[in-house]
Design an enzyme around this catalytic site. Structure first.
Site, mmCIF file in Angstrom:
data_model
loop_
_atom_site.group_PDB
_atom_site.id
_atom_site.type_symbol
_atom_site.label_atom_id
_atom_site.label_comp_id
_atom_site.label_asym_id
_atom_site.label_seq_id
_atom_site.Cartn_x
_atom_site.Cartn_y
_atom_site.Cartn_z
ATOM 1 N N ASP A 1 -46.549 -46.846 -39.264
ATOM 2 C CA ASP A 1 -46.100 -45.462 -39.200
ATOM 3 C C ASP A 1 -47.381 -44.610 -39.117
ATOM 4 O O ASP A 1 -48.475 -45.113 -39.385
ATOM 5 C CB ASP A 1 -45.292 -45.150 -40.471
ATOM 6 C CG ASP A 1 -44.937 -43.689 -40.592
ATOM 7 O OD1 ASP A 1 -44.451 -43.118 -39.604
ATOM 8 O OD2 ASP A 1 -45.148 -43.105 -41.676
ATOM 9 N N ASP B 1 -47.715 -40.592 -39.886
ATOM 10 C CA ASP B 1 -47.858 -39.540 -40.896
ATOM 11 C C ASP B 1 -47.757 -40.121 -42.309
ATOM 12 O O ASP B 1 -46.740 -40.705 -42.660
ATOM 13 C CB ASP B 1 -46.765 -38.474 -40.717
ATOM 14 C CG ASP B 1 -46.870 -37.765 -39.374
ATOM 15 O OD1 ASP B 1 -47.983 -37.357 -39.020
ATOM 16 O OD2 ASP B 1 -45.836 -37.603 -38.694
ATOM 17 N N ARG C 1 -37.890 -34.091 -36.617
ATOM 18 C CA ARG C 1 -37.994 -32.642 -36.832
ATOM 19 C C ARG C 1 -36.594 -32.017 -36.955
ATOM 20 O O ARG C 1 -36.322 -31.229 -37.850
ATOM 21 C CB ARG C 1 -38.760 -32.021 -35.665
ATOM 22 C CG ARG C 1 -39.322 -30.652 -35.971
ATOM 23 C CD ARG C 1 -40.064 -30.098 -34.762
ATOM 24 N NE ARG C 1 -41.073 -31.016 -34.244
ATOM 25 C CZ ARG C 1 -41.647 -30.911 -33.047
ATOM 26 N NH1 ARG C 1 -41.318 -29.921 -32.244
ATOM 27 N NH2 ARG C 1 -42.551 -31.788 -32.632
ATOM 28 N N ALA D 1 -41.872 -41.178 -35.997
ATOM 29 C CA ALA D 1 -40.836 -40.224 -35.587
ATOM 30 C C ALA D 1 -41.444 -38.991 -34.938
ATOM 31 O O ALA D 1 -40.735 -38.165 -34.372
ATOM 32 C CB ALA D 1 -40.028 -39.804 -36.820
ATOM 33 N N SER D 2 -42.753 -38.869 -35.004
ATOM 34 C CA SER D 2 -43.395 -37.615 -34.575
ATOM 35 C C SER D 2 -43.574 -37.503 -33.068
ATOM 36 O O SER D 2 -43.975 -38.451 -32.401
ATOM 37 C CB SER D 2 -44.759 -37.487 -35.247
ATOM 38 O OG SER D 2 -45.444 -36.368 -34.709
ATOM 39 N N ASN E 1 -45.734 -35.507 -32.024
ATOM 40 C CA ASN E 1 -47.158 -35.164 -31.936
ATOM 41 C C ASN E 1 -48.048 -36.389 -32.123
ATOM 42 O O ASN E 1 -49.276 -36.254 -32.238
ATOM 43 C CB ASN E 1 -47.509 -34.125 -33.009
ATOM 44 C CG ASN E 1 -46.762 -32.812 -32.822
ATOM 45 O OD1 ASN E 1 -46.873 -32.177 -31.772
ATOM 46 N ND2 ASN E 1 -45.988 -32.413 -33.810
HETATM 47 C C1 BG6 Z 1 -42.590 -38.097 -39.262
HETATM 48 C C2 BG6 Z 1 -42.866 -37.282 -40.493
HETATM 49 O O1 BG6 Z 1 -43.626 -39.010 -39.061
HETATM 50 O O2 BG6 Z 1 -42.482 -37.271 -38.112
HETATM 51 C C3 BG6 Z 1 -41.810 -36.192 -40.651
HETATM 52 O O3 BG6 Z 1 -42.872 -38.111 -41.629
HETATM 53 C C4 BG6 Z 1 -41.719 -35.359 -39.385
HETATM 54 O O4 BG6 Z 1 -42.142 -35.390 -41.757
HETATM 55 C C5 BG6 Z 1 -41.457 -36.278 -38.192
HETATM 56 O O5 BG6 Z 1 -40.685 -34.413 -39.488
HETATM 57 C C6 BG6 Z 1 -41.407 -35.509 -36.863
HETATM 58 O O6 BG6 Z 1 -42.684 -35.017 -36.585
HETATM 59 P P1 BG6 Z 1 -43.017 -33.940 -35.481
HETATM 60 O O7 BG6 Z 1 -44.527 -33.968 -35.428
HETATM 61 O O8 BG6 Z 1 -42.405 -34.397 -34.195
HETATM 62 O O9 BG6 Z 1 -42.461 -32.647 -35.936
HETATM 63 MG MG MG Z 2 -44.705 -41.348 -42.596
#
Ligand code: BG6
Ligand code: MG
Length: 218
Positions: free
Chosen positions: A9, A11, A49, A115-116, A118
């Site tokens: 993972d 974040d 998100r 899941a991000s 970014n």
């Molecule tokens: C996850 C985080 O990795 O990514 C969450 O733990 C976050 O807190 C999710 O909401 C989505 O991230 P992003 O950067 O697309 O807003």
């Molecule tokens: Mg995480």
């Protein structure tokens, strides 16, 4: 020969961005009259998100129009990007490069499962983009953790069966996702929160190369 797939993972595992997500969500929630605790924040970790905002609105009993919802999502991300734009290699969590390089040195599969949306830009900023054979992020998945979709795709992309994969996760949702498809789950963080994990370590400084060797040869 590659025996195992290691899925990280991002974040809260590779970089300490979980604190920035918390700050940005807290500011946004407060701006619409909702507050939430650090315990509640555990439920936002690993969650997309969209699903995060849905949870926050439910806590505050607030309903929004689609436009308002979309506006708040982009506001949160703008604020979050303000934090991550400043990031560099110094924000990689302790001993992550050591363990990552050890695994790569043993020619094992290495993927990112986050899941991000970014994820790629963060990996670029901390100069780790080239370490991953596959990067599966929030742009590629439709079902948020605890659904195992993100890890399933990551395993497939590195050519490994799920039961031969090991997942490093700081969120309960992520541990549940890994467990759901019979991956070995390693919690990074608080053992009381991550109680469903097969193993829990406070951080990577507690993980030895002997332990990684055991995982490879198990
Ligand atoms: C996850 C985080 O990795 O990514 C969450 O733990 C976050 O807190 C999710 O909401 C989505 O991230 P992003 O950067 O697309 O807003
Ligand atoms: Mg995480």
């Amino acid at each position: 020969m590659k025996k195992k797939g290691f899925i990280f993972d991002l974040d809260g595992v590779i970089v300490d961005t979980a604190k920035y997500h918390f700050l940005a969500w807290k500011k946004l929630a407060n701006s619409i009259g909702i507050d939430f605790s650090e315990e509640q924040n555990e439920q936002l970790k690993g969650v997309s998100r969209k699903a995060s905002l849905e949870k926050i609105l439910a806590w505050g009993n607030v309903t929004l129009t689609e436009e308002e919802f979309a506006e708040l999502m982009s506001k949160k991300n703008e604020d979050y990007l303000g934090y991550i734009n400043e990031m560099n290699e110094e924000e990689i969590l302790p001993d992550v490069p050591k363990i990552l390089n050890f695994i790569l040195g043993k020619n094992q599969g290495v993927a990112l499962g986050s899941a991000s949306k970014n994820a790629k830009s963060i990996l670029e900023k901390v100069n780790l983009l080239n370490k991953f054979e596959a990067i599966v992020d929030g742009n590629e998945v439709s079902k948020a953790k605890p659904d195992p979709e993100v890890f399933e795709i990551a395993a497939r992309e590195i050519g490994m069966e799920p039961h031969n994969c090991i997942v490093f996760e700081d969120s309960l949702a992520g541990i549940q996702a890994a467990n759901a498809i019979d991956m070995c789950s390693i919690g990074i963080g608080d053992a009381t929160v991550l109680k469903d994990a097969d193993f829990v370590f406070k951080d990577f400084t507690e993980i030895s190369t002997d332990f990684i060797n055991q995982l490879i040869n198990d």
